[in-house]
Motif scaffolding. Structure first.
Motif, PDB file in Angstrom:
ATOM      1  N   LYS A  11       0.864  -1.173   0.000  1.00  0.00           N
ATOM      2  CA  LYS A  11       0.000   0.000   0.000  1.00  0.00           C
ATOM      3  C   LYS A  11       0.905   1.230   0.000  1.00  0.00           C
ATOM      4  O   LYS A  11       1.731   1.408   0.891  1.00  0.00           O
ATOM      5  N   TYR A  12       0.757   2.047  -1.029  1.00  0.00           N
ATOM      6  CA  TYR A  12       1.599   3.230  -1.181  1.00  0.00           C
ATOM      7  C   TYR A  12       1.317   4.240  -0.081  1.00  0.00           C
ATOM      8  O   TYR A  12       0.185   4.414   0.351  1.00  0.00           O
ATOM      9  N   ILE A  57       4.264   8.543  -3.458  1.00  0.00           N
ATOM     10  CA  ILE A  57       3.475   9.393  -4.366  1.00  0.00           C
ATOM     11  C   ILE A  57       4.266  10.647  -4.726  1.00  0.00           C
ATOM     12  O   ILE A  57       4.267  11.082  -5.877  1.00  0.00           O
ATOM     13  N   ASP A  58       4.940  11.220  -3.736  1.00  0.00           N
ATOM     14  CA  ASP A  58       5.770  12.401  -4.003  1.00  0.00           C
ATOM     15  C   ASP A  58       6.838  12.078  -5.048  1.00  0.00           C
ATOM     16  O   ASP A  58       7.092  12.872  -5.958  1.00  0.00           O
ATOM     17  N   MET A 116      13.799   3.082   3.576  1.00  0.00           N
ATOM     18  CA  MET A 116      13.060   3.827   2.561  1.00  0.00           C
ATOM     19  C   MET A 116      11.832   3.034   2.117  1.00  0.00           C
ATOM     20  O   MET A 116      10.741   3.593   1.977  1.00  0.00           O
ATOM     21  N   PHE A 117      12.002   1.741   1.908  1.00  0.00           N
ATOM     22  CA  PHE A 117      10.879   0.880   1.517  1.00  0.00           C
ATOM     23  C   PHE A 117       9.743   1.000   2.534  1.00  0.00           C
ATOM     24  O   PHE A 117       8.583   1.160   2.168  1.00  0.00           O
ATOM     25  N   LYS A 118      10.078   0.949   3.803  1.00  0.00           N
ATOM     26  CA  LYS A 118       9.060   1.045   4.863  1.00  0.00           C
ATOM     27  C   LYS A 118       8.426   2.429   4.920  1.00  0.00           C
ATOM     28  O   LYS A 118       7.262   2.564   5.301  1.00  0.00           O
ATOM     29  N   GLN A 119       9.173   3.461   4.543  1.00  0.00           N
ATOM     30  CA  GLN A 119       8.611   4.806   4.496  1.00  0.00           C
ATOM     31  C   GLN A 119       7.652   4.974   3.315  1.00  0.00           C
ATOM     32  O   GLN A 119       6.708   5.749   3.385  1.00  0.00           O
TER      33      GLN A 119
END
Length: 116
Positions: A10-11, A16-17, A90-93
């Motif tokens: 889930k993005y 999105i940025d 980063m993946f988790k963010q």
């Protein structure tokens, strides 16, 4: 029921940025979080890799790069547009991970891969 579990990403806002800022086409319409999360890829994994949340987290730790690259590629095939340093943090963010452990095949025909 089949012997698989499903992972879905889930993005989140940082992803999105990136999608909007990396878009190489000037004046493209911006994507929004709700639209991006309407249609998501389902990754089937071994059912034993989803036995507990800790095991799922371990699987993600081992496989996040492939998941990350799949998502980046689905937006932009030009890898020069991708973030250079793609870490687990980063993946988790960028993504929340959903795991579904009950997969029922209602088709009744063999699964056919489109890979050659």
């Amino acid at each position: 029921m089949i012997n698989r579990a499903a992972i879905m990403l889930k993005y989140k806002k940082p992803a999105i940025d990136w999608i909007n800022s990396a878009d190489p086409v000037p004046n493209s319409p911006k994507v929004i979080l709700e639209e991006v999360n309407e249609e998501r890829t389902v990754f089937l994994i071994r059912d034993e890799d989803a036995d507990t949340p800790d095991i799922v987290n371990q699987w993600i730790k081992l496989n996040y790069k492939a998941l990350f690259e799949n998502e980046l590629f689905s937006w932009y095939v030009d890898e020069s547009l991708w973030p250079k340093k793609r870490t687990l943090n980063m993946f988790k963010q960028w993504f929340d991970v959903e795991c579904h452990t009950v997969i029922i095949d209602l088709v009744g025909q063999p699964i056919v891969s489109t890979d050659a």
